[in-house]
Design an enzyme around this catalytic site. Structure first.
Site, PDB file in Angstrom:
ATOM      1  CD  GLU A 126      19.579  17.974  52.080  1.00 53.06           C
ATOM      2  OE1 GLU A 126      18.925  17.588  53.075  1.00 53.06           O
ATOM      3  OE2 GLU A 126      20.821  17.990  52.071  1.00 53.06           O
ATOM      4  CB  ALA A 177      28.857  18.769  57.105  1.00 54.86           C
ATOM      5  NE  ARG A 178      22.670  20.355  58.520  1.00 54.44           N
ATOM      6  CZ  ARG A 178      22.793  19.177  59.104  1.00 54.44           C
ATOM      7  NH1 ARG A 178      23.528  18.237  58.515  1.00 54.44           N
ATOM      8  NH2 ARG A 178      22.216  18.924  60.255  1.00 54.44           N
ATOM      9  CG  HIS A 201      20.707  14.851  54.553  1.00 52.26           C
ATOM     10  ND1 HIS A 201      20.451  16.196  54.723  1.00 52.26           N
ATOM     11  CD2 HIS A 201      21.451  14.489  55.633  1.00 52.26           C
ATOM     12  CE1 HIS A 201      21.011  16.624  55.846  1.00 52.26           C
ATOM     13  NE2 HIS A 201      21.626  15.587  56.411  1.00 52.26           N
ATOM     14  CB  ILE A 202      20.919   8.164  54.013  1.00 49.01           C
ATOM     15  CG1 ILE A 202      22.167   7.908  53.149  1.00 49.01           C
ATOM     16  CG2 ILE A 202      19.666   8.241  53.162  1.00 49.01           C
ATOM     17  CD1 ILE A 202      22.142   6.563  52.427  1.00 49.01           C
ATOM     18  N   GLY A 203      22.982  10.275  56.140  1.00 45.42           N
ATOM     19  CA  GLY A 203      24.046  10.135  57.128  1.00 45.42           C
ATOM     20  C   GLY A 203      23.547   9.750  58.504  1.00 45.42           C
ATOM     21  CG  ASP A 205      24.232  11.936  53.002  1.00 43.98           C
ATOM     22  OD1 ASP A 205      23.479  11.240  52.302  1.00 43.98           O
ATOM     23  OD2 ASP A 205      24.044  12.148  54.214  1.00 43.98           O
ATOM     24  CB  ILE A 246      31.444  13.943  62.732  1.00 44.21           C
ATOM     25  CG1 ILE A 246      30.074  13.714  63.368  1.00 44.21           C
ATOM     26  CG2 ILE A 246      31.525  13.254  61.378  1.00 44.21           C
ATOM     27  CD1 ILE A 246      28.923  14.283  62.574  1.00 44.21           C
TER      28      ILE A 246
END
Length: 334
Positions: A281, A251-252, A300-302, A276, A172
């Site tokens: 979550e 990422a996280r 979190h829609i990556g 994101d 990535i």
């Protein structure tokens, strides 16, 4: 979606009926990307959970009867304590080929096979770049003000000539380097094991972590979460990034000290953050980041794209079929 047994079901002829749970199908689309109904032919009853579990206790209470679980990324955690409370679990499928929310060793010790799937290499970096552009041109604020009857309420900034710092130059991160070059940016990179040769091959220059945060206009994170990387960005790094610096994290969440980030945003240590991912979550109502200034946030829609879901759900279906045939594939804890 719940797939019921047919008139000649395994229950009626005395054969064990497997129960399969598909978890966290937030958009209720898992049936669009794999023929789960066909598993009835293998004497498998499928149930779909679309709402997130609010606690480990709620999760294990709901999932105790299931033999097979299909997890969507890290939306539901499976630590040792949860696995101990799921005595019927035999196969745990995760979308993607890594999942920090699953205790792989504990699963192996309990005879639970964990399998993964392929994923889209483009989904996450495209979302990261979208967040970066949205922040740079102030798009969320401008759209909301336009709908409210206002016109041009702020001034954005350009990426050309700026410096992008990439923390984690893997698949990535390397794509991010290419995007940055296309926009006329200089690229710096750092991670614990990065070599100068690997950085150069990706179009970046290897620097120390301190140099990266000090010299970059934008820092974007692309590391896997582990004991070694948790909290790798803290108050020190945010202060080095400075009042003109932007932090992007797709990422996280726990890669960043969240309390330090909230303070940095509220006190103006940094220009802003485009996020994101979060420590918890879904992000709870009233969370400080929802009210922090100078942020662009997404839920979190990556990896949430049609192309990615085809690989995730399609691969998960293949994992289940292979396991039922006693020939498991893409085993992560073998």
């Amino acid at each position: 979606m719940v797939v019921s047994t047919s008139s000649h079901s395994a229950r009626e002829i005395g054969v064990t009926l497997f129960r399969l749970a598909i978890l966290d199908d937030y958009q209720q689309v898992s049936g669009d990307y794999a023929p789960w109904e066909s598993l009835l032919d293998d004497d498998v009853k499928v149930s779909v959970f679309s709402a997130p579990f609010v606690s480990e206790e709620q999760a294990v209470a709901a999932l105790a009867p299931f033999d097979i679980i299909v997890a969507m990324r890290e939306r539901t955690r499976f630590p040792q304590s949860a696995l101990d409370a799921l005595p019927n679990l035999k196969l745990l499928v995760t979308t993607g080929m890594a999942n920090a929310a699953i205790d792989m060793e504990a699963a192996k010790e309990r005879g639970i096979v964990v399998c993964g799937t392929a994923g889209s290499p483009a989904a996450a970096p495209e979302l990261a770049w979208a967040l970066l552009l949205a922040f740079a041109r102030n798009l969320p604020v401008e759209e909301n003000s336009l709908r409210a009857g206002e016109w041009q309420t702020g001034v954005g900034f350009e990426l050309e000539g700026k410096t992008l710092g990439i923390v984690g130059l893997g698949k990535i991160g390397s794509r991010m380097a290419r995007y940055a070059k296309a926009f006329g940016m200089d690229v710096l990179a750092w991670s614990q094991n990065l070599t100068a040769e690997a950085a150069e091959a990706a179009g970046a220059r290897k620097v120390t972590k301190e140099e990266l945060f000090r010299e970059s206009d934008v820092v974007t994170l692309h590391l896997r979460l582990s004991e070694r990387t948790e909290g790798i960005v803290g108050a020190k790094e945010l202060r080095l990034l400075g009042p003109e610096g932007l932090l992007v994290n797709t990422a996280r969440g726990p890669l960043v000290d969240e309390a330090a980030l909230v303070q940095a945003l509220e006190e103006g240590w940094i220009r802003g953050a485009a996020l994101d991912v979060f420590d918890e979550e879904p992000l709870p109502s009233g969370h400080a980041l929802l009210h922090s200034p100078r942020t662009v946030l997404s839920p979190h829609i990556g990896y949430v794209t049609r192309e990615s879901y085809r690989q995730f759900y399609g691969g998960a279906f293949e994992d289940v079929k292979a396991w039922l045939a006693d020939a498991p594939v893409r085993v992560l804890n073998g």
